[in-house]
Design an enzyme around this catalytic site. Structure first.
Site, PDB file in Angstrom:
ATOM      1  N   GLU A  56      10.252  30.217 -13.680  1.00 68.34           N
ATOM      2  CA  GLU A  56      10.813  31.151 -14.662  1.00 68.34           C
ATOM      3  C   GLU A  56      11.366  32.394 -13.969  1.00 68.34           C
ATOM      4  OE1 GLU A  56       7.900  29.710 -14.606  1.00 68.34           O
ATOM      5  OE2 GLU A  56       6.992  29.468 -16.580  1.00 68.34           O
ATOM      6  N   CYS A  88       4.062  34.703 -15.772  1.00 68.11           N
ATOM      7  CA  CYS A  88       5.454  34.412 -16.164  1.00 68.11           C
ATOM      8  C   CYS A  88       5.683  34.786 -17.627  1.00 68.11           C
ATOM      9  CB  CYS A  88       5.767  32.940 -15.948  1.00 68.11           C
ATOM     10  SG  CYS A  88       5.801  32.531 -14.206  1.00 68.11           S
ATOM     11  N   THR A 161       3.748  -9.537   1.888  1.00 69.28           N
ATOM     12  CA  THR A 161       4.331  -8.406   2.624  1.00 69.28           C
ATOM     13  C   THR A 161       4.796  -8.831   4.013  1.00 69.28           C
ATOM     14  OG1 THR A 161       2.178  -7.790   3.487  1.00 69.28           O
ATOM     15  CG2 THR A 161       2.856  -6.740   1.433  1.00 69.28           C
ATOM     16  N   ALA A 162       4.359 -10.006   4.450  1.00 66.19           N
ATOM     17  CA  ALA A 162       4.785 -10.529   5.760  1.00 66.19           C
ATOM     18  C   ALA A 162       4.699 -12.051   5.715  1.00 66.19           C
ATOM     19  CB  ALA A 162       3.882  -9.986   6.863  1.00 66.19           C
ATOM     20  N   THR A 196      -2.495  -0.453  10.427  1.00 60.50           N
ATOM     21  CA  THR A 196      -1.035  -0.266  10.354  1.00 60.50           C
ATOM     22  C   THR A 196      -0.569   0.677  11.460  1.00 60.50           C
ATOM     23  OG1 THR A 196      -1.047  -0.646   7.988  1.00 60.50           O
ATOM     24  CG2 THR A 196       0.821   0.591   8.853  1.00 60.50           C
ATOM     25  N   LEU A 204       6.034   7.776  10.141  1.00 61.58           N
ATOM     26  CA  LEU A 204       5.664   8.326   8.829  1.00 61.58           C
ATOM     27  C   LEU A 204       6.428   9.609   8.515  1.00 61.58           C
ATOM     28  CD1 LEU A 204       1.800   7.692   8.689  1.00 61.58           C
ATOM     29  CD2 LEU A 204       3.656   6.210   7.937  1.00 61.58           C
ATOM     30  N   GLY A 264      -2.327  -0.570   5.287  1.00 60.38           N
ATOM     31  CA  GLY A 264      -1.994  -1.928   4.906  1.00 60.38           C
ATOM     32  C   GLY A 264      -2.904  -2.499   3.847  1.00 60.38           C
ATOM     33  N   GLY A 270      -9.585  -0.709  -0.044  1.00 64.98           N
ATOM     34  CA  GLY A 270     -10.555   0.386   0.054  1.00 64.98           C
ATOM     35  C   GLY A 270     -10.307   1.436  -1.018  1.00 64.98           C
TER      36      GLY A 270
HETATM   37  N1  LIG Z   1       5.033  -4.668   3.895  1.00 66.50           N
HETATM   38  C1  LIG Z   1       4.289  -3.615   3.665  1.00 66.50           C
HETATM   39  O1  LIG Z   1       4.432  -2.993   2.603  1.00 66.50           O
HETATM   40  C2  LIG Z   1       3.274  -3.143   4.704  1.00 66.50           C
HETATM   41  C3  LIG Z   1       2.838  -1.821   4.633  1.00 66.50           C
HETATM   42  C4  LIG Z   1       1.897  -1.373   5.561  1.00 66.50           C
HETATM   43  C5  LIG Z   1       1.383  -2.244   6.521  1.00 66.50           C
HETATM   44  N2  LIG Z   1       1.839  -3.521   6.600  1.00 66.50           N
HETATM   45  C6  LIG Z   1       1.293  -4.409   7.635  1.00 66.50           C
HETATM   46  O2  LIG Z   1      -0.114  -4.486   7.487  1.00 66.50           O
HETATM   47  C7  LIG Z   1      -0.731  -4.706   8.752  1.00 66.50           C
HETATM   48  C8  LIG Z   1      -1.933  -3.799   8.929  1.00 66.50           C
HETATM   49  O3  LIG Z   1      -2.799  -3.949   7.824  1.00 66.50           O
HETATM   50  P1  LIG Z   1      -4.358  -4.108   7.990  1.00 66.50           P
HETATM   51  O4  LIG Z   1      -4.870  -4.594   6.693  1.00 66.50           O
HETATM   52  O5  LIG Z   1      -4.625  -4.888   9.223  1.00 66.50           O
HETATM   53  O6  LIG Z   1      -4.843  -2.622   8.341  1.00 66.50           O
HETATM   54  P2  LIG Z   1      -4.842  -1.279   7.463  1.00 66.50           P
HETATM   55  O7  LIG Z   1      -5.138  -1.582   6.061  1.00 66.50           O
HETATM   56  O8  LIG Z   1      -3.641  -0.475   7.795  1.00 66.50           O
HETATM   57  O9  LIG Z   1      -6.083  -0.509   8.138  1.00 66.50           O
HETATM   58  C9  LIG Z   1      -7.383  -1.015   7.944  1.00 66.50           C
HETATM   59  C10 LIG Z   1      -8.365  -0.011   8.485  1.00 66.50           C
HETATM   60  O10 LIG Z   1      -8.527   1.085   7.594  1.00 66.50           O
HETATM   61  C11 LIG Z   1      -9.760   1.697   7.887  1.00 66.50           C
HETATM   62  N3  LIG Z   1     -10.585   1.995   6.713  1.00 66.50           N
HETATM   63  C12 LIG Z   1     -11.338   3.107   6.568  1.00 66.50           C
HETATM   64  N4  LIG Z   1     -11.993   3.073   5.410  1.00 66.50           N
HETATM   65  C13 LIG Z   1     -11.675   1.926   4.804  1.00 66.50           C
HETATM   66  C14 LIG Z   1     -12.052   1.347   3.572  1.00 66.50           C
HETATM   67  N5  LIG Z   1     -12.896   1.945   2.694  1.00 66.50           N
HETATM   68  N6  LIG Z   1     -11.557   0.141   3.264  1.00 66.50           N
HETATM   69  C15 LIG Z   1     -10.690  -0.464   4.091  1.00 66.50           C
HETATM   70  N7  LIG Z   1     -10.289   0.049   5.279  1.00 66.50           N
HETATM   71  C16 LIG Z   1     -10.777   1.245   5.637  1.00 66.50           C
HETATM   72  C17 LIG Z   1     -10.517   0.759   8.820  1.00 66.50           C
HETATM   73  O11 LIG Z   1     -10.296   1.315  10.104  1.00 66.50           O
HETATM   74  P3  LIG Z   1     -11.335   1.296  11.316  1.00 66.50           P
HETATM   75  O12 LIG Z   1     -11.652  -0.139  11.564  1.00 66.50           O
HETATM   76  O13 LIG Z   1     -10.553   1.936  12.416  1.00 66.50           O
HETATM   77  O14 LIG Z   1     -12.501   2.131  10.909  1.00 66.50           O
HETATM   78  C18 LIG Z   1      -9.776  -0.540   8.649  1.00 66.50           C
HETATM   79  O15 LIG Z   1      -9.909  -1.384   9.746  1.00 66.50           O
HETATM   80  C19 LIG Z   1       0.326  -4.431   9.796  1.00 66.50           C
HETATM   81  O16 LIG Z   1       0.675  -5.648  10.402  1.00 66.50           O
HETATM   82  C20 LIG Z   1       1.480  -3.864   9.015  1.00 66.50           C
HETATM   83  O17 LIG Z   1       2.714  -4.258   9.541  1.00 66.50           O
HETATM   84  C21 LIG Z   1       2.763  -3.980   5.694  1.00 66.50           C
END
Ligand SMILES: NC(=O)c1ccc[n+]([C@@H]2O[C@H](COP(=O)([O-])OP(=O)(O)OC[C@H]3O[C@@H](n4cnc5c(N)ncnc54)[C@H](OP(=O)(O)O)[C@@H]3O)[C@@H](O)[C@H]2O)c1
Length: 329
Positions: A56, A88, A161-162, A196, A204, A264, A270
């Protein structure tokens, strides 16, 4: 004021607010338009970054003396308290505004009461309850006392997604990817899991198609305990938290109100299990894979009646892809 003229003023206020997204937290991105008796929009204003004037005040400054006798259209009820800036509601009265139309009641108790103050000072006040998209994350954050959380993913028509070989670049086309970057510039933080961050080495950042950065950049956040190897995020600077809860608490205290989870599949579950996914952005490509990596890495419901459901708030086509935006019931 004819309905057409009124609509033009409402649109001007809404688009002013939209333009401030990503720059105002912990304050809401509000828009204001000042209109004269002939329906001419005299000035618009949007919330400045924190510590600066509200929408405003910016509109009143642009209009100067022309504001006397004008109508103010505001996307949120004018505030009535002295925070970092003055109320305001008082400024509108002092400027000689004779009518205020607002689209959203202020749920933030210390700031509410602006409409009553205006009425008490002879201003005609008109509340036209309207869903203003730019304000939704902030409204949810005030109601929940944590940042609003949106889960974003890009998938094929059949939800992958892949592909089975792990390739995922690119599921969606250039228009959708450009929109993702515009959207990032409107958020306070982008969150990914360590999985990821390690697999993709993402920046990012919010970038234009030519690679230049948008003026407003979200905070870069990684959730998980693993250390990240030297890469884009370590070079650019990032925040790391052990869990979704820890990340949301820290982001809330840092003033973030609108947070985007970009994956991811493990981290997405989570956040879902924590019950904090308020909105979903599904970028869906007109492609089929049959099998591959899913949007979520495990079941979150074992029977259809328990499926997590959302309601659709918008659908838009981006090139060949479709963006479906949804909110929690
Ligand atoms: N097409 C799309 O939209 C898209 C988007 C993003 C990613 N991707 C792909 O996804 C893949 C990675 O995915 P991802 O599933 O392996 O890994 P992620 O979901 O990126 O990461 C998983 C990590 O998150 C952490 N984390 C902490 N608290 C958590 C909770 N409460 N629940 C779950 N995780 C928790 C843990 O890390 P710590 O083990 O270190 O503690 C876990 O290992 C990559 O290949 C990427 O290219 C695709």
């Amino acid at each position: 004021m004819t309905p057409d003229v009124l609509q033009e003023a409402l649109d001007a206020a809404v688009s002013a607010g939209e333009s401030a997204r990503g720059t105002t937290s912990p304050n809401p991105p509000v828009g204001c338009a000042l209109v004269d008796d002939h329906g001419t929009v005299l000035a618009t204003g949007a919330t400045s970054p924190v510590g600066g004037p509200h929408a405003e005040i910016n509109a009143l400054r642009h209009a100067g003396e022309r504001a006397r006798g004008a109508t103010a259209v505001v996307t949120l009820e004018p505030c009535n308290h002295t925070g970092r800036t003055g109320p305001c509601s008082h400024a509108l009265v002092r400027a000689g505004i004779t009518r205020v139309i607002y689209l959203t009641a202020d749920p933030f108790k210390p700031a509410a009461g602006g409409a009553d103050y205006l009425r008490d000072h002879g201003v005609e006040v008109d509340y036209r309850a309207t869903r203003v998209a730019a304000l939704q994350p902030w409204l949810r954050s005030v109601a929940n006392e944590r940042p609003s959380v949106t889960l974003k993913f890009a998938s094929t028509l059949d939800g992958f997604t892949a592909a089975v070989d792990g390739t995922s670049q690119w599921v969606t086309g250039a228009d959708a990817r450009a929109f993702v970057h515009e959207d990032r510039a409107r958020r306070d933080a982008i969150v990914v899991g360590t999985g990821t961050a390690i697999a993709d080495n993402p920046s990012l950042t919010a970038r234009r198609p030519d690679g230049t950065l948008f003026a407003s950049q979200p905070r870069r956040v990684v959730v998980g305990k693993r250390d990240l190897p030297e890469g884009n995020l370590t070079r650019l600077g990032f925040e790391q938290y052990a869990s979704p809860e820890e990340a949301l608490t820290a982001l809330w205290h840092a003033g973030a109100r609108d947070v985007l989870i970009e994956g991811g599949a493990t981290l997405a579950v989570g956040f879902l299990e924590l019950g904090v996914i308020d909105a979903v952005q599904a970028y869906v490509a007109p492609a089929l894979l049959g099998q591959g990596r899913g949007v979520l890495d495990r079941a979150i419901a074992s029977t259809i009646a328990e499926a997590k459901r959302f309601h659709t708030t918008s659908v838009r086509q981006l090139g060949e892809d479709v963006l479906i935006e949804m909110e929690k019931y």
